[in-house]
Design an enzyme around this catalytic site. Structure first.
Site, PDB file in Angstrom:
ATOM      1  N   ARG A  29       0.875  -1.173   0.000  1.00 33.05           N
ATOM      2  CA  ARG A  29       0.000   0.000   0.000  1.00 33.05           C
ATOM      3  C   ARG A  29       0.915   1.227   0.000  1.00 33.05           C
ATOM      4  O   ARG A  29       1.964   1.232   0.645  1.00 33.05           O
ATOM      5  CB  ARG A  29      -0.897   0.032   1.237  1.00 33.05           C
ATOM      6  CG  ARG A  29      -2.068  -0.947   1.185  1.00 33.05           C
ATOM      7  CD  ARG A  29      -3.132  -0.536   0.158  1.00 33.05           C
ATOM      8  NE  ARG A  29      -4.293  -1.405   0.157  1.00 33.05           N
ATOM      9  CZ  ARG A  29      -4.456  -2.459  -0.665  1.00 33.05           C
ATOM     10  NH1 ARG A  29      -3.519  -2.784  -1.537  1.00 33.05           N
ATOM     11  NH2 ARG A  29      -5.568  -3.176  -0.619  1.00 33.05           N
ATOM     12  N   GLU A  32      -3.650   7.782  -3.997  1.00 30.07           N
ATOM     13  CA  GLU A  32      -4.007   7.165  -5.273  1.00 30.07           C
ATOM     14  C   GLU A  32      -5.304   7.782  -5.760  1.00 30.07           C
ATOM     15  O   GLU A  32      -6.229   7.917  -4.954  1.00 30.07           O
ATOM     16  CB  GLU A  32      -4.196   5.658  -5.114  1.00 30.07           C
ATOM     17  CG  GLU A  32      -2.887   4.939  -4.930  1.00 30.07           C
ATOM     18  CD  GLU A  32      -3.029   3.419  -4.875  1.00 30.07           C
ATOM     19  OE1 GLU A  32      -4.106   2.895  -5.251  1.00 30.07           O
ATOM     20  OE2 GLU A  32      -2.063   2.770  -4.466  1.00 30.07           O
ATOM     21  N   HIS A  45      -1.448   0.738  -9.630  1.00 28.32           N
ATOM     22  CA  HIS A  45      -2.032  -0.291  -8.759  1.00 28.32           C
ATOM     23  C   HIS A  45      -2.616  -1.446  -9.594  1.00 28.32           C
ATOM     24  O   HIS A  45      -3.824  -1.706  -9.544  1.00 28.32           O
ATOM     25  CB  HIS A  45      -3.107   0.333  -7.852  1.00 28.32           C
ATOM     26  CG  HIS A  45      -3.358  -0.466  -6.599  1.00 28.32           C
ATOM     27  ND1 HIS A  45      -3.751   0.085  -5.426  1.00 28.32           N
ATOM     28  CD2 HIS A  45      -3.282  -1.803  -6.350  1.00 28.32           C
ATOM     29  CE1 HIS A  45      -3.922  -0.854  -4.506  1.00 28.32           C
ATOM     30  NE2 HIS A  45      -3.629  -2.025  -5.052  1.00 28.32           N
TER      31      HIS A  45
HETATM   32  C1  DGY Z   1      -5.681  -6.032  -2.989  1.00 30.99           C
HETATM   33  O1  DGY Z   1      -6.438  -6.952  -3.316  1.00 30.99           O
HETATM   34  O2  DGY Z   1      -5.624  -5.600  -1.841  1.00 30.99           O
HETATM   35  C2  DGY Z   1      -4.799  -5.486  -4.036  1.00 30.99           C
HETATM   36  O3  DGY Z   1      -4.141  -4.348  -3.637  1.00 30.99           O
HETATM   37  C3  DGY Z   1      -5.564  -5.264  -5.324  1.00 30.99           C
HETATM   38  O4  DGY Z   1      -4.594  -5.290  -6.325  1.00 30.99           O
END
Ligand code: DGY
Length: 326
Positions: free
Chosen positions: A237, A266, A285
């Site tokens: 993240r 983001e 992402h």
């Molecule tokens: C998630 O599933 O948490 C991912 O970040 C999506 O790509």
């Protein structure tokens, strides 16, 4: 009694929506951008189920406006967009999509590692800029991956999948994680302190969930411990990394490069200074974005909603404590 109402905050593959519609009335937000918070707030009062995305903030206020909600299903493995303690307190089960994206995300972490190490985006740009005039002994030289030391921070399912790839590249793997030294050794790594990992690794890859403890886990102090030739990869993240500290470290050559699938915030604003750096590769992402994996994630999210509507335990539940209440 009428059918349960479910709101899905983005288009899903038609097959999944069809499956869901066999069990309830489904409203789908069919715009490209997510619904505003107020739109979800406005709808949630009449809902038995909500299938949401990591772009939707789901907080206590929303939950309090949803007296009939039986399930909230997140189309992601991460759930930092949802106030889990608030949901547990209110007895609302929260679903997520673990497991199916491990290998796809690990592939992508490795793709970022290879691309930054061998400067692939810069090399592509070099041709487009008309600079490829001859073969040159030093131009666009990068870092070797084979035989290098990889530091993995957070060795859950995805971190372990990255480790498996590293063994094919003959890498030494250092791990900083909650798992025991024995467990990590069985996976082929060495458990070390964060400081040791940062100072010894040629590549550092982040695989921790975003929590209060991991917010800006990698900041100025940590970046200064890394080798000037080191490369940092983030597919976890964005907020695990302090973006201002990263900018300074990349600009001043404290580390060599970074490959980021995730950013804070983001989407990253186009005037963000990180975008001005050649040694920072940023993508939007997409680490889990293979057709097969995103389809499986949608299927899991739908199955969680269906179970929740039926009053059954969710197949993949973030807060199973809700089932222990009287
Ligand atoms: C998630 O599933 O948490 C991912 O970040 C999506 O790509």
């Amino acid at each position: 009694m009428g059918r349960d109402q479910v709101f899905v905050t983005r288009e899903l593959p038609p097959k999944m929506l069809g499956k869901l519609a066999e069990h309830c009335d489904v409203e789908v937000w069919d715009e490209f951008l997510p619904p505003d918070y107020e739109i979800i707030l406005d709808k949630i009062g009449g809902l038995a189920g909500l299938l949401c995305l990591l772009t939707d903030r789901i907080d206590a206020q929303l939950m309090d406006a949803a007296p009939d909600i039986k399930v909230i299903s997140n189309l992601a493995v991460g759930y930092d967009n949802i106030d889990i303690p608030a949901a547990t307190q209110r007895g609302i089960p929260i679903g997520n999509t673990p497991g199916v994206l491990n290998e796809t995300t690990a592939d992508f972490a490795f793709a970022l590692l290879m691309a930054t190490a061998r400067r692939i985006p810069e090399a592509r740009q070099y041709i487009h800029d008309g600079k490829w005039l001859t073969w040159h002994p030093t131009v666009l030289s990068g870092q070797d991956v084979f035989g290098a030391t990889l530091g993995i921070i957070g060795c859950g399912r995805i971190g372990a999948a990255v480790m498996r790839r590293a063994s094919g590249f003959g890498m030494r793997v250092l791990v900083n994680s909650l798992e025991s030294a024995d467990e990590i050794q069985q996976l082929g790594g060495e458990k070390v302190s964060l400081d040791e990992l940062l100072s010894q690794s040629d590549f550092v890859s982040l695989h921790v969930p975003l929590t209060e403890e991991t917010h800006h886990l990698i900041g100025e102090r940590e970046l200064k411990q890394m080798k000037p030739t080191a490369i940092l990869i983030n597919t976890a993240r964005g907020s695990v990394l302090d973006p201002e500290a990263l900018y300074t470290a990349l600009r001043d050559g404290e580390i060599l490069a970074a490959g980021l699938d995730v950013t804070e915030p983001e989407p990253i604003p186009l005037d963000d200074l990180l975008l001005s750096l050649e040694n920072c590769l940023i993508v939007p992402h997409i680490a889990s974005a293979s057709v097969a994996t995103r389809t499986k994630m949608a299927e899991m999210a739908v199955d969680n909603v269906i179970a929740g509507l039926r009053g059954q335990a969710l197949p993949t539940c973030v807060n199973p404590e809700v089932y222990q209440r009287g």
